[in-house]
Scaffold this motif. Sequence first.
Motif, PDB file in Angstrom:
ATOM      1  N   ASP A 179       0.850  -1.185   0.000  1.00 42.21           N
ATOM      2  CA  ASP A 179       0.000   0.000   0.000  1.00 42.21           C
ATOM      3  C   ASP A 179       0.885   1.234   0.000  1.00 42.21           C
ATOM      4  O   ASP A 179       1.927   1.259   0.667  1.00 42.21           O
ATOM      5  CB  ASP A 179      -0.893   0.042   1.248  1.00 42.21           C
ATOM      6  CG  ASP A 179      -1.885  -1.096   1.287  1.00 42.21           C
ATOM      7  OD1 ASP A 179      -2.744  -1.141   0.398  1.00 42.21           O
ATOM      8  OD2 ASP A 179      -1.791  -1.939   2.189  1.00 42.21           O
TER       9      ASP A 179
ATOM     10  N   LEU B 275       0.877   5.006   1.235  1.00 47.31           N
ATOM     11  CA  LEU B 275       0.137   5.737   2.258  1.00 47.31           C
ATOM     12  C   LEU B 275       0.508   7.212   2.255  1.00 47.31           C
ATOM     13  O   LEU B 275       1.676   7.567   2.090  1.00 47.31           O
ATOM     14  CB  LEU B 275       0.455   5.150   3.641  1.00 47.31           C
ATOM     15  CG  LEU B 275       0.310   3.634   3.793  1.00 47.31           C
ATOM     16  CD1 LEU B 275       0.848   3.186   5.144  1.00 47.31           C
ATOM     17  CD2 LEU B 275      -1.135   3.230   3.625  1.00 47.31           C
TER      18      LEU B 275
ATOM     19  N   SER C 147       4.886  -2.647   2.530  1.00 50.64           N
ATOM     20  CA  SER C 147       4.769  -3.910   1.795  1.00 50.64           C
ATOM     21  C   SER C 147       4.872  -5.072   2.768  1.00 50.64           C
ATOM     22  O   SER C 147       5.478  -4.968   3.834  1.00 50.64           O
ATOM     23  CB  SER C 147       5.836  -4.014   0.700  1.00 50.64           C
ATOM     24  OG  SER C 147       7.143  -3.877   1.225  1.00 50.64           O
TER      25      SER C 147
END
Length: 93
Positions: A46, A48, A61
Amino acid sequence: MPPGAELSIQVHYIEGKATQADPDVQQRLSDLMAGLGHLPGFLGADLLSSPAQPELVLLESRWTGDVPALDIPVGCKSWAFTVTESWTPPTQA
């Protein structure tokens, strides 16, 4: 994996900060994330960001076993953590 053996999961973070000298850190981390899928042990990732810290970008990760050697972009920092405990809420009926 033998029955009863636990799967070792690591979570890896790469932190970048956008600056006037380097405004494209989010794109560089996005490009890095797009290339992780072929690496052994990759579970997902992701990218962020936070409205409270708009210059900060994190690439998170998840990996089975050790995180492979990654090309950390210049100016970024990275850390790997071993998951020692997890909790998932029960499913709702």
